[in-house]
Design a protein around this motif. Structure first.
Motif, PDB file in Angstrom:
ATOM      1  N   GLN A  12       0.764  -1.184   0.077  1.00 60.52           N
ATOM      2  CA  GLN A  12       0.025  -0.044   0.063  1.00 60.52           C
ATOM      3  C   GLN A  12       0.942   1.235   0.051  1.00 60.52           C
ATOM      4  O   GLN A  12       1.806   1.221   0.603  1.00 60.52           O
ATOM      5  N   ASP A  35      -0.679  12.439   5.191  1.00 59.13           N
ATOM      6  CA  ASP A  35      -1.470  11.158   4.496  1.00 59.13           C
ATOM      7  C   ASP A  35      -1.527  10.372   5.608  1.00 59.13           C
ATOM      8  O   ASP A  35      -2.585   9.449   5.349  1.00 59.13           O
ATOM      9  N   TRP A  36      -0.839  10.220   6.414  1.00 59.99           N
ATOM     10  CA  TRP A  36      -0.716   8.870   7.337  1.00 59.99           C
ATOM     11  C   TRP A  36      -0.109   9.223   8.741  1.00 59.99           C
ATOM     12  O   TRP A  36       0.839  10.262   8.665  1.00 59.99           O
ATOM     13  N   ARG A  57      -8.829   8.977  11.690  1.00 63.57           N
ATOM     14  CA  ARG A  57      -9.222   7.929  10.930  1.00 63.57           C
ATOM     15  C   ARG A  57     -10.246   8.299  10.299  1.00 63.57           C
ATOM     16  O   ARG A  57     -10.679   7.694   9.043  1.00 63.57           O
ATOM     17  N   ALA A  58     -11.393   9.157  10.891  1.00 65.77           N
ATOM     18  CA  ALA A  58     -12.520   9.273  10.102  1.00 65.77           C
ATOM     19  C   ALA A  58     -12.531  10.197   8.965  1.00 65.77           C
ATOM     20  O   ALA A  58     -13.169  10.144   7.886  1.00 65.77           O
ATOM     21  N   ARG A  59     -11.484  10.913   8.693  1.00 65.25           N
ATOM     22  CA  ARG A  59     -11.060  11.657   7.632  1.00 65.25           C
ATOM     23  C   ARG A  59     -10.135  10.868   6.541  1.00 65.25           C
ATOM     24  O   ARG A  59      -9.812  11.284   5.342  1.00 65.25           O
ATOM     25  N   GLY A  60      -9.919   9.591   6.852  1.00 66.05           N
ATOM     26  CA  GLY A  60      -9.220   8.484   6.056  1.00 66.05           C
ATOM     27  C   GLY A  60      -7.901   8.703   6.107  1.00 66.05           C
ATOM     28  O   GLY A  60      -7.130   8.136   5.134  1.00 66.05           O
ATOM     29  N   VAL A  61      -7.496   9.161   7.381  1.00 70.03           N
ATOM     30  CA  VAL A  61      -6.019   9.043   7.382  1.00 70.03           C
ATOM     31  C   VAL A  61      -5.627   7.809   8.127  1.00 70.03           C
ATOM     32  O   VAL A  61      -6.172   7.472   9.197  1.00 70.03           O
ATOM     33  N   THR A  62      -4.559   7.052   7.380  1.00 68.26           N
ATOM     34  CA  THR A  62      -4.076   5.720   7.599  1.00 68.26           C
ATOM     35  C   THR A  62      -3.409   5.753   9.130  1.00 68.26           C
ATOM     36  O   THR A  62      -2.514   6.890   9.237  1.00 68.26           O
TER      37      THR A  62
END
Length: 536
Positions: A12, A35-36, A57-62
């Motif tokens: 990934q 980004d993470w 996490r809710a924002r899509g950050v790994t």
């Protein structure tokens, strides 16, 4: 995305990230282009995740959990409870992978019939066949217990083991080949080992299995008296960014993360460091893209020559390459000649089994020694072909290797934290530097997990703790260490101020509740001390 002809490790893509710490949680949430994040696994509770991590996490950050206590390079098998805790955190965070270190953090115990000792720090593993055999078995145990792929990190070291048999690149190359584990490459640690051990970062990068890289760490440190300390508390220096640029010129890293653990600067300064990291990667990729199509490596097919180089044996100079990471004609011919000498039917070298590259419909296989077949592991990419560093030991010999490694690690750790004689072959000055660094870190961490102690003891805290640490090696975690430190002061009638002593006594009593009578004599003695304190 990778450019034309640009090599990209499998797995990934993560992008640019930063280590999440409670002290900078709000700043990290507001930083553009993150980004993470990576979080120290032992510092979060799966059932009570920090609100900041939940919002990210809710924002899509790994979010990737980064373990520090498994001790995969130790002589003992990984603790089942620690593995279960790491797995629980990976699932709670929805992480695509977990990471740990190629290090030992404890020694002694039943394996060596000696008291168990905790380092409280990541210590280097000797690059020997014994240590590699044990590490490979421990990594496989961890892989089987974890719900997601595992990546392991090279560490920084203040000292070197005598009698090492491999370079760092060779050691990592064979580890990846035999286990299929991914690699977390810390370029700051490559710089540390360059200053402290005279190891060439470029040579290490040339030997690494670059396609196995999961992501990259970048961090700062400082130099004192010719020794580099990987502090994670200072700005990233230019030499570390240069190593990152070199790596990015060889392969497109899936992710790069900035680590900062202390002395946190203003958010603007952290954002500036992240931008420097991005520029270093971009510079490396630009260098790669300027190479002509005739010299740039092409994408690998299942039967093509791999684009990574086989590390040369320790003490020799690897063949030159036309471009970074691409084998020269001499290297290819040498490899073909070596492969031609291997039995064609089994595709086995001494102690190693090679396998064809999996197709999209096939699961990747974990490489194992020739004593058994490859084991499919969903989500774990196979490592590259191992260097010719000698035959692997049979699995049946790992118990003896564990005992030999355990005795060596216990002797070193006892010298570092218990004041016993320095084992033969070690640099006594460097062992002393490491011992002082361990004691200082121990004092700092105890002050963090028990912040009341420096308040109660005032300016005398650090001197009192360092005196305690000289006589009392750590045998448990830092919270246990804080309680034992407080108990030792109270038993000695310290501190002298009656009000401070009363406050310390109440603090200790509040945190050391009653428990069933233990069987071990040392634990019973500690409880007897507690009863004596209660009578005061």
């Amino acid at each position: 995305m990778p450019g034309p002809g640009e090599r990209e490790p499998r797995g990934q893509r993560l992008g640019t990230g930063i280590g999440w710490r409670p002290e900078i949680a709000d700043a990290v949430e507001r930083m553009p282009g993150v980004d993470w994040v990576e979080v120290v696994a032992e510092n979060v509770c799966p059932g009570h995740l920090p609100e900041s991590l939940l919002r990210l996490r809710a924002r899509g950050v790994t979010v990737v959990p980064h373990g520090v206590s498994l001790g995969l390079g130790g002589a003992e098998r990984p603790d089942e409870g620690r593995l279960a805790a790491l797995a629980e955190r990976a699932e709670a965070l929805g992480s695509p992978l977990v990471t740990e270190h190629i290090a030992f953090v404890r020694a002694g115990g039943a394996l060596t019939a000696s008291p168990g000792l905790e380092a409280g720090h990541l210590l280097p593993v000797p690059r020997t066949r014994d240590a590699l055999d044990v590490l490979c078995e421990n990594v496989r145990i961890a892989q089987d217990a974890l719900p997601v792929p595992l990546a392991v990190e090279n560490i920084a070291a203040l000292l070197s083991w005598p009698g090492e048999e491999m370079t760092e690149g060779q050691f990592l190359y064979e580890l990846a080949d035999r286990t299929g584990v991914r690699l977390l490459i810390d370029v700051a640690n490559l710089h540390t080992n360059h200053v402290n051990r005279g190891e060439d970062p470029a040579a290490a990068l040339a030997e690494l299995p670059l396609e196995a890289i999961a992501y990259v760490h970048v961090a700062g440190g400082f130099e004192r008296d010719g020794v580099w300390h990987d502090s994670h508390a200072h700005p990233v220096p230019r030499p570390v960014l240069d190593i990152l640029t070199d790596l990015a010129s060889r392969v497109f890293p899936p992710g790069v993360l900035l680590e900062r653990d202390d002395h946190f600067p203003e958010p603007a300064e952290l954002e500036g460091e992240l931008e420097s990291v991005r520029k270093a990667v971009a510079t490396g990729r630009a260098t790669r893209s300027r190479q002509t199509p005739a010299t740039a490596p092409t994408a690998q097919t299942p039967h093509a020559e791999p684009t990574h180089r086989r590390p040369a044996p320790a003490g020799t100079t690897p063949p030159s390459a036309t471009v970074a990471g691409t084998p020269s004609p001499e290297a290819v011919e040498t490899r073909r000649a070596t492969d031609a000498r291997r039995p064609a039917a089994s595709h086995q070298s001494a102690g190693h089994t090679t396998h064809p590259e999996p197709t999209a419909s096939e699961p990747p296989a974990r490489r194992t020694p020739a004593t058994g077949p490859a084991m499919p592991v969903p989500g774990v990419e196979p490592g590259p072909q191992a260097p010719d560093t000698g035959p692997a030991r049979p699995v049946s010999g790992c118990a003896a290797a564990r005992q030999r490694l355990g005795l060596a690690q216990a002797a070193l750790l006892s010298a570092l934290v218990g004041g016993t004689p320095v084992p033969e072959g070690f640099d006594r000055v460097r062992v002393g530097v490491q011992a002082r660094a361990l004691a200082a870190k121990r004092a700092d961490v105890v002050a963090k997990v028990a912040p009341e102690l420096p308040v109660i003891l005032g300016e005398g805290y650090r001197a009192a703790f360092l005196a305690y640490a000289q006589a009392r090696p750590m045998s448990g975690g830092y919270r246990r260490d804080a309680l034992d430190f407080a108990a030792s002061l109270l038993l000695a009638g310290a501190p002298k101020d009656a009000a401070a002593r009363r406050e310390l006594r109440n603090w200790w009593l509040d945190r050391s509740g009653p428990a069933p009578r233990p069987r071990r004599r040392a634990t019973r003695a500690a409880h007897a001390a507690r009863r004596a304190l209660l009578r005061r």
